[in-house]
Design a protein around this motif. Structure first.
Motif, PDB file in Angstrom:
ATOM      1  N   THR A  98       0.846  -1.207   0.000  1.00  0.00           N
ATOM      2  CA  THR A  98       0.000   0.000   0.000  1.00  0.00           C
ATOM      3  C   THR A  98       0.877   1.251   0.000  1.00  0.00           C
ATOM      4  O   THR A  98       0.610   2.187  -0.752  1.00  0.00           O
ATOM      5  CB  THR A  98      -0.921   0.002   1.238  1.00  0.00           C
ATOM      6  N   LEU A  99       1.912   1.245   0.812  1.00  0.00           N
ATOM      7  CA  LEU A  99       2.828   2.382   0.868  1.00  0.00           C
ATOM      8  C   LEU A  99       3.520   2.585  -0.487  1.00  0.00           C
ATOM      9  O   LEU A  99       3.679   3.716  -0.949  1.00  0.00           O
ATOM     10  CB  LEU A  99       3.856   2.168   1.976  1.00  0.00           C
ATOM     11  N   LEU A 100       3.913   1.503  -1.128  1.00  0.00           N
ATOM     12  CA  LEU A 100       4.595   1.592  -2.420  1.00  0.00           C
ATOM     13  C   LEU A 100       3.693   2.172  -3.502  1.00  0.00           C
ATOM     14  O   LEU A 100       4.178   2.862  -4.396  1.00  0.00           O
ATOM     15  CB  LEU A 100       5.112   0.221  -2.851  1.00  0.00           C
ATOM     16  N   THR A 101       2.382   1.925  -3.426  1.00  0.00           N
ATOM     17  CA  THR A 101       1.470   2.472  -4.439  1.00  0.00           C
ATOM     18  C   THR A 101       1.346   3.985  -4.323  1.00  0.00           C
ATOM     19  O   THR A 101       0.948   4.646  -5.267  1.00  0.00           O
ATOM     20  CB  THR A 101       0.055   1.849  -4.342  1.00  0.00           C
ATOM     21  N   GLN A 102       1.719   4.517  -3.169  1.00  0.00           N
ATOM     22  CA  GLN A 102       1.651   5.963  -2.947  1.00  0.00           C
ATOM     23  C   GLN A 102       2.897   6.693  -3.439  1.00  0.00           C
ATOM     24  O   GLN A 102       2.943   7.913  -3.407  1.00  0.00           O
ATOM     25  CB  GLN A 102       1.414   6.255  -1.464  1.00  0.00           C
ATOM     26  N   LEU A 103       3.908   5.948  -3.845  1.00  0.00           N
ATOM     27  CA  LEU A 103       5.149   6.570  -4.297  1.00  0.00           C
ATOM     28  C   LEU A 103       5.093   6.947  -5.760  1.00  0.00           C
ATOM     29  O   LEU A 103       4.491   6.355  -6.560  1.00  0.00           O
ATOM     30  CB  LEU A 103       6.338   5.639  -4.053  1.00  0.00           C
TER      31      LEU A 103
END
Length: 158
Positions: A153-158
């Protein structure tokens, strides 16, 4: 009544300014570290800017570290740059053997002199993970096993 409204607006503006200042000046940038991989390749964090990178400190005798390997392989296969840093106390021959046995596709680095452990805030426990964004800012520092779904989920925000 007008004065109260003006003070309210001014308060909101000040609060937003303080938040903007905090976000700008409290960023924790990744150290300008250089990793030496098992193959002898040298990787500098400065050269990795422009894409996210996951740095994980691990040890061959750490059960949680070994359990994370399949998830790390999956993240690597999805395009995430990963550098696994073996702790200084881990014998290089054991690291090399484990990397071959587990067919680790991502970069594995040795930290024989402890300089990487020190550069990342004197890492003591394994696993310890740092997610660095495209600008070189550490956006996640996790001690212990990580949650794959949360990391994705965090990676999709990058």
């Amino acid at each position: 009544m007008r004065i109260k409204s003006a003070l309210g607006v001014l308060s909101v503006i000040c609060l937003l300014g303080a938040i903007a200042w905090w976000l700008t000046y409290t960023k924790s940038f990744a150290p300008n570290a250089v990793f030496t991989t098992l193959t002898g390749e040298r990787l500098a964090i400065a050269e990795l800017k422009g894409k996210p990178v996951l740095i994980t400190f691990w040890a061959t005798d750490c059960p949680s570290c070994l359990e994370e390997i399949p998830d790390l392989i999956a993240l690597h296969q999805q395009g995430l740059k990963i550098i696994a840093v073996a702790m200084p106390y881990d014998p290089p021959s054991r690291v090399q053997t484990l990397a071959k046995e587990r067919q680790l596709p991502y970069q594995v680095a040795l930290d024989i002199d402890g300089s990487l452990v020190h550069a990342f805030g004197d890492v003591q426990l394994t696993p310890t993970m740092f997610l660095i964004d495209k600008q070189g800012v550490i956006i996640m520092h996790k001690i212990g096993a990580f949650d794959l779904a949360s990391l994705k989920t965090l990676l999709t925000q990058l």
